[in-house]
Design a protein around this motif. Sequence first.
Motif, mmCIF file in Angstrom:
data_model
loop_
_atom_site.group_PDB
_atom_site.id
_atom_site.type_symbol
_atom_site.label_atom_id
_atom_site.label_comp_id
_atom_site.label_asym_id
_atom_site.label_seq_id
_atom_site.Cartn_x
_atom_site.Cartn_y
_atom_site.Cartn_z
ATOM 1 N N ILE A 270 2.122 -7.315 2.021
ATOM 2 C CA ILE A 270 2.460 -7.476 0.607
ATOM 3 C C ILE A 270 1.165 -7.760 -0.153
ATOM 4 C CG2 ILE A 270 3.730 -8.858 -1.069
ATOM 5 C CD1 ILE A 270 5.733 -9.494 1.192
ATOM 6 N N LEU A 271 0.813 -6.867 -1.058
ATOM 7 C CA LEU A 271 -0.403 -7.072 -1.854
ATOM 8 C C LEU A 271 -0.202 -8.193 -2.863
ATOM 9 C CD1 LEU A 271 -1.371 -3.335 -2.467
ATOM 10 C CD2 LEU A 271 -2.162 -4.869 -0.651
ATOM 11 N N GLU A 272 0.952 -8.174 -3.518
ATOM 12 C CA GLU A 272 1.327 -9.237 -4.428
ATOM 13 C C GLU A 272 2.785 -9.037 -4.818
ATOM 14 O OE1 GLU A 272 -0.363 -9.297 -8.323
ATOM 15 O OE2 GLU A 272 -0.502 -7.117 -8.453
ATOM 16 N N VAL A 273 3.380 -10.073 -5.381
ATOM 17 C CA VAL A 273 4.721 -9.976 -5.936
ATOM 18 C C VAL A 273 4.655 -10.398 -7.388
ATOM 19 C CG1 VAL A 273 7.114 -10.762 -5.808
ATOM 20 C CG2 VAL A 273 5.793 -10.449 -3.704
ATOM 21 N N ARG A 274 4.995 -9.473 -8.261
ATOM 22 C CA ARG A 274 5.004 -9.752 -9.694
ATOM 23 C C ARG A 274 6.417 -10.093 -10.141
ATOM 24 N NH1 ARG A 274 1.485 -4.486 -11.724
ATOM 25 N NH2 ARG A 274 -0.527 -5.122 -10.823
ATOM 26 N N ARG B 216 5.233 -16.449 -8.557
ATOM 27 C CA ARG B 216 4.331 -16.836 -9.652
ATOM 28 C C ARG B 216 3.149 -17.654 -9.144
ATOM 29 N NH1 ARG B 216 8.960 -18.307 -14.202
ATOM 30 N NH2 ARG B 216 9.241 -16.156 -14.947
ATOM 31 N N GLN B 217 3.352 -18.336 -8.016
ATOM 32 C CA GLN B 217 2.249 -19.099 -7.416
ATOM 33 C C GLN B 217 1.301 -18.215 -6.617
ATOM 34 O OE1 GLN B 217 4.181 -22.066 -4.979
ATOM 35 N NE2 GLN B 217 5.505 -22.738 -6.660
ATOM 36 N N GLY B 218 1.640 -16.927 -6.458
ATOM 37 C CA GLY B 218 0.827 -16.043 -5.634
ATOM 38 C C GLY B 218 1.052 -16.237 -4.153
ATOM 39 N N TYR B 219 2.158 -16.875 -3.794
ATOM 40 C CA TYR B 219 2.428 -17.254 -2.400
ATOM 41 C C TYR B 219 2.457 -16.056 -1.462
ATOM 42 C CZ TYR B 219 5.158 -18.988 1.595
ATOM 43 O OH TYR B 219 5.597 -19.293 2.853
ATOM 44 N N PHE B 220 3.035 -14.935 -1.907
ATOM 45 C CA PHE B 220 3.273 -13.813 -1.006
ATOM 46 C C PHE B 220 2.059 -12.908 -0.815
ATOM 47 C CE2 PHE B 220 7.510 -14.880 -2.697
ATOM 48 C CZ PHE B 220 8.182 -15.095 -1.506
ATOM 49 N N ARG B 221 1.004 -13.152 -1.540
ATOM 50 C CA ARG B 221 -0.169 -12.283 -1.462
ATOM 51 C C ARG B 221 -0.764 -12.319 -0.051
ATOM 52 N NH1 ARG B 221 -2.809 -14.345 -5.591
ATOM 53 N NH2 ARG B 221 -1.643 -13.037 -7.073
ATOM 54 N N GLY B 222 -0.812 -11.159 0.592
ATOM 55 C CA GLY B 222 -1.397 -11.052 1.922
ATOM 56 C C GLY B 222 -0.435 -11.296 3.062
ATOM 57 N N ALA C 292 14.244 -4.829 7.137
ATOM 58 C CA ALA C 292 12.804 -5.078 7.074
ATOM 59 C C ALA C 292 12.653 -6.488 6.525
ATOM 60 C CB ALA C 292 12.106 -4.075 6.181
ATOM 61 N N GLN C 293 11.961 -7.356 7.271
ATOM 62 C CA GLN C 293 11.901 -8.777 6.933
ATOM 63 C C GLN C 293 10.465 -9.223 6.735
ATOM 64 O OE1 GLN C 293 14.481 -11.200 9.340
ATOM 65 N NE2 GLN C 293 13.233 -13.033 9.114
ATOM 66 N N GLY C 294 10.232 -10.009 5.683
ATOM 67 C CA GLY C 294 8.893 -10.500 5.388
ATOM 68 C C GLY C 294 8.947 -11.874 4.746
ATOM 69 N N GLY C 295 7.770 -12.328 4.287
ATOM 70 C CA GLY C 295 7.700 -13.611 3.600
ATOM 71 C C GLY C 295 7.253 -14.769 4.453
ATOM 72 N N ARG D 273 0.823 -1.215 0.000
ATOM 73 C CA ARG D 273 0.000 0.000 0.000
ATOM 74 C C ARG D 273 0.852 1.258 0.000
ATOM 75 N NH1 ARG D 273 -4.279 0.265 4.576
ATOM 76 N NH2 ARG D 273 -2.427 -0.171 5.858
ATOM 77 N N LYS D 274 2.101 1.140 0.421
ATOM 78 C CA LYS D 274 2.983 2.305 0.472
ATOM 79 C C LYS D 274 3.765 2.504 -0.820
ATOM 80 C CE LYS D 274 3.371 2.295 5.504
ATOM 81 N NZ LYS D 274 4.204 2.018 6.705
ATOM 82 N N GLY D 275 3.576 1.611 -1.773
ATOM 83 C CA GLY D 275 4.263 1.724 -3.052
ATOM 84 C C GLY D 275 4.909 0.418 -3.449
ATOM 85 N N ASP D 276 5.580 0.436 -4.585
ATOM 86 C CA ASP D 276 6.203 -0.762 -5.138
ATOM 87 C C ASP D 276 7.706 -0.764 -4.883
ATOM 88 O OD1 ASP D 276 3.698 -1.311 -6.069
ATOM 89 O OD2 ASP D 276 4.158 -0.932 -8.183
#
Length: 687
Positions: A680-684, A581-587, A599-602, A556-559
């Motif tokens: 994370i909204l999504e990872v392209r 590509r599997q959409g794993y990181f969405r949400g 900053a750590q995520g995933g 939401r804060k940008g790409d």
Amino acid sequence: MFHLLSRLCACAVVLLVPVACVRAVPPPGGGEAEALARVEDWEDRRSLGDGQLVAWARGEKGPAVQLRALRALARLQDASTLEAILAGLSASAPSLRDEAAFAAGELALSWEPLPEEMKTRMTEALREAEAREPEEGVRRTLLESFSKLGTAGAIQRLIERLGEGRASTGRAALALGVSGRRGASLAEVPLEPVKALLAASQPVETRYGAAYLLAYVKRPAALELLRHGLSDEDPDVRALCAKGLAEVGGADDSAALARLLEDPIPRVGAEAARTLSRLASACSTPCAPLEALVSLRKRAPRVARGESASAHALLAVAQQGLPRAGRPVLEALRRSLAEAGQPVSEIAADDVAWIDCRLAAAMDRQTGALAEVLRCGNGRVPEARRWALGLRELAQTQVPEGAQEAVPALLHPDARVRLAALAAVEARPVPEAVEPVRALLKAEDPVVAGMAAATVGKMKVLEALPDVHSLAERVAREPDLAEPVAGALVALEGKAAEPALRGWLVHPHANVRRVAAEALTGLTGQPVRSERVESPPGTPRPPAASPGATLIIRTRKGDITVALDTAQAPLTSGNLEALARQGYFRGISFHRVVPDFVAQGGDPRGDGEGGPGHSIRCEMTRRAYQRGVIGMALAGKDTGGSQFFFTHAPQPHLDGRYTAFGEVTAGMEVVDALLEGDVILEVRTGP
């Protein structure tokens, strides 16, 4: 994976599940291309190829194969390859000597510590190689390897190079600082040469190396030099000098640090805020560091205006915590957030709410009772998240009765809350927790069950030993249980745990073997090393990343656009590309943000303990952890999964320890703006 915040937090739930395709094993013989493919296969399988890999690392197949074989040995970190690596230090080609120097450093940095006699042998060889090395680039790599080795001889050579005035002097200072951060003694390091390295006329790299050394030398003699560095034109030098004052500074430094709170670079202000908080820990009454922190009230309107990076200084104070005398400061900061006016957006409102909860939790840490955190956040922070945050703070409280509040939360329906409650009880055991903790030993969730094992070990609950043994049987298919279960076995049955732990020395997963070796070394008083276990030919692995692959992480804060290092880390890059590509990181959120660090995520769990259900091997690269580098979070060797981190500033102590596999090419301001919980909204994938 448990209790590894000092090693950059935990990563994936490692299940050894195949990720994607099966790599074809190249036929024996053939030319250079076939040999390179075979080296890659051996590296994937953690194999020495019946000795062929070592022979090729000595040059049997020519320089191109030798170079690649040395990189493979660096990643295998097998003590039996020491002499082959050291032989490469005498190669005729500078590129081979450089790769051998890197491999030596990686072996020194092995997750399973080397025997002292091997460290001595390596120290001698590296000192001889460095003394005769004519190439400046190779010398720099050798200096870095000294920092990874950290022996007295290695430190002495770095000290010798500190005052020579060569181009690599700043690198020697940096290497000494990294050695200190890793635990080596810097008591003999002379500081007079460092003064010249901080001069404004010196290159930024040299000044940075000097500042890094001063930040970790931890001696009063560094005080004036650190104060001088606070006004350096480079923000990372200023931040390091502010950090160093936490060790040797005092109330007299409050005014200078207060000025840094308004530094134009937010991460510098965050570092100053953290140091002021640490200096305030000695205050039993209002004092200069606490008075300086009150000025952070001016940050609140900025956060409400959507300047998320301005919140990092407030976050640093909350994470560090303040003594009871600092309660009025925390109250004042929370009031400033409440009075900052209507946030300009939903994003800003969430930032304000989260920082309010962070400050509230810091207040509860002072009292050892959950109160403020249960009513913080203006209704914008979910109840389970507030409970988990507060319980984590109770784990750090100095109030003896603090764990009483955690006992009911052991039955909470949310796994994150149960895990946080276990952390609080483990830190300060109370009798009332025994039965609910024992019940959690039977949890299907391996993270919760493992933490329960660690807790019963700490509490010496001998009646729980059968359940701990049942968990030990699960290690075969759930390797992440190894560390807490090993600790519990040792705590509850001492030497009787030895047979079970020796069985783990040949476990297929490297981290289980490491855990067993460490536990047995402590148990027997004698050095114990694990076996190297090869994966069979045709072992599944992730697909290689597409050449030039990028990831675009949308928030939401940008790409944030990341260029993946597909040449040096094809497996790690390909793993994240495939998950995206599997959409794993969405949400999934960024669950961990440490200002001026990472900053750590995933993590799909959101508590730092989750992953995709498989693990990948480490691919240590030559990429340094500069600002904006993306790295793979680990809980030990070959435990990468889906958790990644971005560096806010250079982090040289991470070099060669965690796979660095790309860098931010656009959107670094978004990385700077991230707070815990940003989604994370999504990872392209691209291009």
